[in-house]
Design a protein around this motif. Sequence first.
Motif, PDB file in Angstrom:
ATOM      1  N   PHE B 262      33.741  73.339  53.578  1.00  0.00           N
ATOM      2  CA  PHE B 262      34.031  71.864  52.747  1.00  0.00           C
ATOM      3  C   PHE B 262      34.153  71.183  53.490  1.00  0.00           C
ATOM      4  O   PHE B 262      33.697  69.511  52.910  1.00  0.00           O
ATOM      5  CB  PHE B 262      33.938  72.808  51.195  1.00  0.00           C
ATOM      6  CG  PHE B 262      33.664  73.900  50.883  1.00  0.00           C
ATOM      7  CD1 PHE B 262      32.670  73.131  50.266  1.00  0.00           C
ATOM      8  CD2 PHE B 262      33.892  75.318  50.862  1.00  0.00           C
ATOM      9  CE1 PHE B 262      32.127  74.431  49.567  1.00  0.00           C
ATOM     10  CE2 PHE B 262      32.835  75.770  49.670  1.00  0.00           C
ATOM     11  CZ  PHE B 262      32.517  75.699  49.518  1.00  0.00           C
ATOM     12  N   SER B 263      35.076  71.093  54.705  1.00  0.00           N
ATOM     13  CA  SER B 263      34.693  69.709  55.663  1.00  0.00           C
ATOM     14  C   SER B 263      34.060  69.531  55.848  1.00  0.00           C
ATOM     15  O   SER B 263      33.796  67.828  55.821  1.00  0.00           O
ATOM     16  CB  SER B 263      36.140  70.047  56.376  1.00  0.00           C
ATOM     17  OG  SER B 263      35.930  71.341  56.899  1.00  0.00           O
ATOM     18  N   GLU B 264      32.421  69.811  56.810  1.00  0.00           N
ATOM     19  CA  GLU B 264      31.464  69.104  56.868  1.00  0.00           C
ATOM     20  C   GLU B 264      30.333  69.134  55.824  1.00  0.00           C
ATOM     21  O   GLU B 264      29.696  68.209  55.918  1.00  0.00           O
ATOM     22  CB  GLU B 264      30.746  71.038  58.015  1.00  0.00           C
ATOM     23  CG  GLU B 264      29.837  70.149  58.795  1.00  0.00           C
ATOM     24  CD  GLU B 264      29.958  68.870  59.797  1.00  0.00           C
ATOM     25  OE1 GLU B 264      31.145  68.500  59.771  1.00  0.00           O
ATOM     26  OE2 GLU B 264      29.432  68.045  59.942  1.00  0.00           O
ATOM     27  N   ILE B 265      30.909  69.459  54.834  1.00  0.00           N
ATOM     28  CA  ILE B 265      30.377  69.491  53.095  1.00  0.00           C
ATOM     29  C   ILE B 265      30.311  67.528  52.973  1.00  0.00           C
ATOM     30  O   ILE B 265      29.798  66.768  52.903  1.00  0.00           O
ATOM     31  CB  ILE B 265      30.707  70.485  52.190  1.00  0.00           C
ATOM     32  CG1 ILE B 265      29.401  71.094  52.599  1.00  0.00           C
ATOM     33  CG2 ILE B 265      30.151  69.469  51.295  1.00  0.00           C
ATOM     34  CD1 ILE B 265      29.063  72.503  51.106  1.00  0.00           C
ATOM     35  N   PHE B 266      31.903  67.849  52.793  1.00  0.00           N
ATOM     36  CA  PHE B 266      32.307  66.366  53.133  1.00  0.00           C
ATOM     37  C   PHE B 266      31.904  65.341  53.794  1.00  0.00           C
ATOM     38  O   PHE B 266      31.143  64.625  53.612  1.00  0.00           O
ATOM     39  CB  PHE B 266      34.004  66.306  52.727  1.00  0.00           C
ATOM     40  CG  PHE B 266      34.782  65.088  52.547  1.00  0.00           C
ATOM     41  CD1 PHE B 266      35.502  65.155  51.026  1.00  0.00           C
ATOM     42  CD2 PHE B 266      34.625  64.155  53.356  1.00  0.00           C
ATOM     43  CE1 PHE B 266      35.699  63.690  51.136  1.00  0.00           C
ATOM     44  CE2 PHE B 266      35.126  62.774  53.388  1.00  0.00           C
ATOM     45  CZ  PHE B 266      35.969  62.616  51.935  1.00  0.00           C
ATOM     46  N   ASN B 267      31.655  65.834  55.172  1.00  0.00           N
ATOM     47  CA  ASN B 267      31.446  64.915  55.615  1.00  0.00           C
ATOM     48  C   ASN B 267      29.805  64.694  55.594  1.00  0.00           C
ATOM     49  O   ASN B 267      29.584  63.139  56.445  1.00  0.00           O
ATOM     50  CB  ASN B 267      31.852  65.121  57.161  1.00  0.00           C
ATOM     51  CG  ASN B 267      33.586  65.500  57.793  1.00  0.00           C
ATOM     52  OD1 ASN B 267      33.911  64.723  57.018  1.00  0.00           O
ATOM     53  ND2 ASN B 267      33.276  66.446  58.776  1.00  0.00           N
ATOM     54  N   GLU B 268      29.128  65.429  55.382  1.00  0.00           N
ATOM     55  CA  GLU B 268      27.912  65.630  54.846  1.00  0.00           C
ATOM     56  C   GLU B 268      27.659  64.385  54.220  1.00  0.00           C
ATOM     57  O   GLU B 268      26.481  63.441  54.127  1.00  0.00           O
ATOM     58  CB  GLU B 268      26.647  66.464  54.721  1.00  0.00           C
ATOM     59  CG  GLU B 268      26.874  67.203  55.791  1.00  0.00           C
ATOM     60  CD  GLU B 268      25.689  67.016  57.181  1.00  0.00           C
ATOM     61  OE1 GLU B 268      25.056  65.824  57.036  1.00  0.00           O
ATOM     62  OE2 GLU B 268      25.222  68.336  57.374  1.00  0.00           O
ATOM     63  N   MET B 269      28.703  64.771  52.952  1.00  0.00           N
ATOM     64  CA  MET B 269      27.839  63.592  51.548  1.00  0.00           C
ATOM     65  C   MET B 269      28.319  61.998  52.665  1.00  0.00           C
ATOM     66  O   MET B 269      28.035  61.146  51.576  1.00  0.00           O
ATOM     67  CB  MET B 269      28.717  64.325  50.542  1.00  0.00           C
ATOM     68  CG  MET B 269      28.196  65.374  50.055  1.00  0.00           C
ATOM     69  SD  MET B 269      28.528  65.918  48.520  1.00  0.00           S
ATOM     70  CE  MET B 269      30.280  66.159  48.670  1.00  0.00           C
ATOM     71  N   GLU B 270      29.847  62.132  52.685  1.00  0.00           N
ATOM     72  CA  GLU B 270      30.294  61.049  53.592  1.00  0.00           C
ATOM     73  C   GLU B 270      29.297  60.069  54.240  1.00  0.00           C
ATOM     74  O   GLU B 270      28.989  58.804  54.076  1.00  0.00           O
ATOM     75  CB  GLU B 270      31.873  60.935  53.783  1.00  0.00           C
ATOM     76  CG  GLU B 270      32.878  59.423  54.284  1.00  0.00           C
ATOM     77  CD  GLU B 270      33.791  60.062  54.682  1.00  0.00           C
ATOM     78  OE1 GLU B 270      34.097  60.613  55.479  1.00  0.00           O
ATOM     79  OE2 GLU B 270      34.893  59.407  54.030  1.00  0.00           O
ATOM     80  N   ASN B 271      29.040  60.674  55.323  1.00  0.00           N
ATOM     81  CA  ASN B 271      28.473  59.781  56.031  1.00  0.00           C
ATOM     82  C   ASN B 271      26.198  59.452  54.900  1.00  0.00           C
ATOM     83  O   ASN B 271      26.142  58.341  55.883  1.00  0.00           O
ATOM     84  CB  ASN B 271      27.466  61.168  57.193  1.00  0.00           C
ATOM     85  CG  ASN B 271      28.312  60.701  57.977  1.00  0.00           C
ATOM     86  OD1 ASN B 271      29.582  60.698  58.474  1.00  0.00           O
ATOM     87  ND2 ASN B 271      28.531  62.720  58.767  1.00  0.00           N
ATOM     88  N   THR B 272      26.349  59.581  54.262  1.00  0.00           N
ATOM     89  CA  THR B 272      25.236  59.806  53.175  1.00  0.00           C
ATOM     90  C   THR B 272      25.495  58.644  52.467  1.00  0.00           C
ATOM     91  O   THR B 272      24.950  57.910  51.984  1.00  0.00           O
ATOM     92  CB  THR B 272      24.257  60.871  52.747  1.00  0.00           C
ATOM     93  OG1 THR B 272      24.168  61.976  53.993  1.00  0.00           O
ATOM     94  CG2 THR B 272      22.959  61.140  52.624  1.00  0.00           C
TER      95      THR B 272
END
Lengths: 283, 283
Positions: B262-272
Amino acid sequence: MKNIYMIGIGLIGGSFAIDIKKNNPDVVIHGISRKDETLNKALELNLIDKKATLDDIENADLVIVSIPVDATVKLLPTILDKISEDGLVIDAGSTKEAICKVVEHHPKRRNFLACHPIAGTENSGPTAAISGLYVGKTNIICEVEKTTFKLQEKALKLFMDIGMRIRYMDPVSHDKHIAYVSHLSHISSFMLGKTVIDKAKNERDIFDMAGSGFASTVRLAKSSPAMWTPIFKQNKENVIETLEEYINNLQQFKELMQKDNFSEIFNEMENTNHIKQILNGIK
Amino acid sequence: MKNIYMIGIGLIGGSFAIDIKKNNPDVVIHGISRKDETLNKALELNLIDKKATLDDIENADLVIVSIPVDATVKLLPTILDKISEDGLVIDAGSTKEAICKVVEHHPKRRNFLACHPIAGTENSGPTAAISGLYVGKTNIICEVEKTTFKLQEKALKLFMDIGMRIRYMDPVSHDKHIAYVSHLSHISSFMLGKTVIDKAKNERDIFDMAGSGFASTVRLAKSSPAMWTPIFKQNKENVIETLEEYINNLQQFKELMQKDNFSEIFNEMENTNHIKQILNGIK
């Protein structure tokens, strides 16, 4: 109702605060937040009257919890520990099963009402709070029978006063259904944004060609990762199921294109046009 | 400019007609359509002054073609056959390669200007036509150098008068890029609508839980299959490419969830979230 404590004063909590204060000018709205910066902003915007801490909750007639759902699960038992015999605690989380579960056996379970107001925008924080956010919107209440009748009444009046309509549902059905109409929309939007941003890294001026259709479809990709990561985590199984169905449908559409079966593509779209009638009912 | 012929008088053609007539009250707007019903509706709504047929085009100063892109490819050579030496033909198709290709060697190629106004709504037909649709919107012009200079000037004045900004692009790049920012959005929206409608067949009241976020993301699924099927057909290769990238991104998101990353999911959304700044520039 005299003392209301808002735990979290962003888009959801702040918009509640504005309309509750409008209907009840005599209440004192106390703000609680991890960040002093948020409290100062909320004071500056007149969303709250006073700063407070969790220890003050014993004085609350009403506590509204509108923080990320992982924080709600962590904090809710402590909040219920502190609430007075007549105090009411409401949450506004986008998931309901984990939240209901964590207070299932709490001695003050009857002071808690599990809610999900289906309202919001893609913006977040105290500056995103707006008046009228809840007018005509649905509030889904879960396990209503577990809340003291008197406190149910109090909550219903509050929701009616700000213009909400009420639906009752069990937490398991809530989480299953909301995965389709809310959680999946966010992922489809985020991944659409990602796909186009990735492409734009290599192709200049691509966004110059984007119109209002793209803007509408990708709007939810502005949403807060801090809000949404814990939602996806808590609703993992349901969300994965919706994602699989969505991916299958996209895959099938792609295969129809590869096979030049455009009459079936026409049919797929025509069948889905039925969404028009459905959307007419959504505010 | 005295006699303008609109071939197709739906959302796009009708909205052109309204604003052109407003700026040039003396022009006579002639409507051409396969369906007499459409022409009658367009007359009733004052979108056109007169009904006409393809044989009348020899009298046109300007012809605007806004019909499905497969019909444009079929009809455009005939229209150019009929246009006078000083007449200008403009199209408004969402694909440009096939349309430019079909008139590539036409003796009157210089009387044609290939355009794609990035404007519209999810509605269609003459009743969907609105004033001001094109204000602040981008018009992409392809192969401008292949059109007589005098007719380019005439077209530019017309577009400027109704508030459009102009971008120049070659048809291959146009079709490649528009697949990302327009065609893919439509498929993502249609398939989202389908996924939820399919689910709602088995689960009652699911749409009762849908809010404005879902409505926004699924809005394009109201679009006309008659318009969009030929677009997907003509831009097949590019659209399949964007679909593959989109499906891969969704698949990857699902796998991150399955792995509890979920930390990578957070990053994906933050980048987008970066899409915020991009969308600020889109009207």
